[in-house]
Design a protein around this motif. Structure first.
Motif, PDB file in Angstrom:
ATOM      1  N   LEU A  56       0.830  -1.198   0.000  1.00 36.47           N
ATOM      2  CA  LEU A  56       0.000   0.000   0.000  1.00 36.47           C
ATOM      3  C   LEU A  56       0.870   1.254   0.000  1.00 36.47           C
ATOM      4  O   LEU A  56       0.553   2.238  -0.682  1.00 36.47           O
ATOM      5  CB  LEU A  56      -0.940  -0.007   1.203  1.00 36.47           C
ATOM      6  CG  LEU A  56      -1.931   1.155   1.294  1.00 36.47           C
ATOM      7  CD1 LEU A  56      -2.795   1.248   0.040  1.00 36.47           C
ATOM      8  CD2 LEU A  56      -2.802   1.017   2.537  1.00 36.47           C
ATOM      9  N   LEU A  60       0.675   4.299  -2.739  1.00 39.69           N
ATOM     10  CA  LEU A  60       0.464   5.706  -2.378  1.00 39.69           C
ATOM     11  C   LEU A  60       1.599   6.582  -2.881  1.00 39.69           C
ATOM     12  O   LEU A  60       1.371   7.701  -3.359  1.00 39.69           O
ATOM     13  CB  LEU A  60       0.316   5.841  -0.861  1.00 39.69           C
ATOM     14  CG  LEU A  60      -0.884   5.134  -0.225  1.00 39.69           C
ATOM     15  CD1 LEU A  60      -0.916   5.381   1.280  1.00 39.69           C
ATOM     16  CD2 LEU A  60      -2.190   5.578  -0.857  1.00 39.69           C
ATOM     17  N   ILE A 130      -9.311   1.849  -1.571  1.00 44.92           N
ATOM     18  CA  ILE A 130      -8.045   2.497  -1.914  1.00 44.92           C
ATOM     19  C   ILE A 130      -8.294   3.608  -2.920  1.00 44.92           C
ATOM     20  O   ILE A 130      -7.716   4.700  -2.819  1.00 44.92           O
ATOM     21  CB  ILE A 130      -7.039   1.463  -2.476  1.00 44.92           C
ATOM     22  CG1 ILE A 130      -6.584   0.509  -1.369  1.00 44.92           C
ATOM     23  CG2 ILE A 130      -5.817   2.169  -3.082  1.00 44.92           C
ATOM     24  CD1 ILE A 130      -5.771  -0.677  -1.872  1.00 44.92           C
ATOM     25  N   GLN A 183      -6.500   9.693   6.872  1.00 45.97           N
ATOM     26  CA  GLN A 183      -5.601   8.878   6.064  1.00 45.97           C
ATOM     27  C   GLN A 183      -4.954   7.788   6.903  1.00 45.97           C
ATOM     28  O   GLN A 183      -4.894   6.624   6.484  1.00 45.97           O
ATOM     29  CB  GLN A 183      -4.506   9.744   5.430  1.00 45.97           C
ATOM     30  CG  GLN A 183      -3.506   8.936   4.627  1.00 45.97           C
ATOM     31  CD  GLN A 183      -2.373   9.775   4.065  1.00 45.97           C
ATOM     32  OE1 GLN A 183      -2.446  11.001   4.021  1.00 45.97           O
ATOM     33  NE2 GLN A 183      -1.303   9.120   3.623  1.00 45.97           N
ATOM     34  N   ASP A 184      -4.472   8.145   8.076  1.00 47.40           N
ATOM     35  CA  ASP A 184      -3.829   7.146   8.941  1.00 47.40           C
ATOM     36  C   ASP A 184      -4.794   6.016   9.275  1.00 47.40           C
ATOM     37  O   ASP A 184      -4.428   4.827   9.225  1.00 47.40           O
ATOM     38  CB  ASP A 184      -3.326   7.801  10.223  1.00 47.40           C
ATOM     39  CG  ASP A 184      -2.118   8.697   9.982  1.00 47.40           C
ATOM     40  OD1 ASP A 184      -1.482   8.575   8.924  1.00 47.40           O
ATOM     41  OD2 ASP A 184      -1.820   9.518  10.871  1.00 47.40           O
ATOM     42  N   VAL A 187      -5.459   3.877   6.124  1.00 43.91           N
ATOM     43  CA  VAL A 187      -4.321   3.018   5.797  1.00 43.91           C
ATOM     44  C   VAL A 187      -4.296   1.801   6.708  1.00 43.91           C
ATOM     45  O   VAL A 187      -4.106   0.666   6.249  1.00 43.91           O
ATOM     46  CB  VAL A 187      -3.004   3.814   5.886  1.00 43.91           C
ATOM     47  CG1 VAL A 187      -1.800   2.863   5.917  1.00 43.91           C
ATOM     48  CG2 VAL A 187      -2.889   4.775   4.715  1.00 43.91           C
TER      49      VAL A 187
END
Length: 205
Positions: A56, A60, A130, A183-184, A187
């Protein structure tokens, strides 16, 4: 296992960015790559990893560069591996090939596909989420990325404010506007989904 295949966008009318991208990926993620990332053909790069977080992370990073159509394949690989990524084979490689072709017509230039012996629904669900994350990142401002990079480097918000020359309150606003905490969290969730998809892979004899 995870295979990332990325094809440089409009390479006929731009410089060749493959070597710079490979240097960056091997430097940043080399410890978690099964074999070094390498050029497979022309303006295409490929990486192989057993780590969902690394897979991932590579997606990104390549997306942020705005130069790549990115395919993620999830599935089994043939053993023993080849002497290089380019020389290796297996369902994850074939899935990544299908995915990068799909990515070329995707809004965010990303797609994922599962091998024949891997849970396709889990993989498609992860791919959809995603894509949403990438859409959010596509809209992030330069100021938001600046704070993201400083915090990712280990600085506190107060230290980032001092480095940028703004108030801590302004940094907090940038953090919220850029969706850094979202985002954290995304993810973390996506890594778990990809790990589950990988764990569903049946051994291929």
């Amino acid at each position: 296992m995870f295979v990332i295949t990325a094809d440089q966008v409009d390479s006929r009318h731009s410089a060749d960015y493959v070597e710079a991208a490979l240097d960056r990926l091997n430097d940043a993620y080399g410890a978690d790559l099964v074999l070094p990332a390498e050029r497979t053909a022309g303006d295409e790069i490929q990486a192989l990893t057993s780590s969902a977080a690394t897979a991932l992370g590579i997606v990104l990073e390549l997306f942020r560069a705005e130069r790549w159509s990115i395919g993620l394949g999830v599935g089994a690989v043939d053993r023993p591996l080849g002497s290089s990524t380019r020389a290796s084979r297996g369902e994850a490689f074939y899935a990544a090939r299908d995915a990068v072709e799909q990515a070329k017509s995707s809004q965010v230039r990303f797609a994922a596909a599962a091998g024949d012996h891997t849970d396709d629904i889990l993989t498609r669900d992860a791919a959809a989420l995603i894509a949403l994350l990438l859409l959010m990142l596509e809209r992030r401002t330069a100021g938001g990325w600046e704070i993201h990079d400083l915090l990712a480097a280990g600085l506190s918000q107060a230290q980032a404010a001092e480095r940028v020359g703004v108030t801590p309150g302004a940094v907090s606003l940038r953090v919220r506007t850029a969706g850094l905490k979202l985002q954290d969290a995304a993810v973390d969730a996506l890594v778990r989904m990809l790990e589950s998809a990988d764990a569903s892979t049946e051994e291929v004899s």
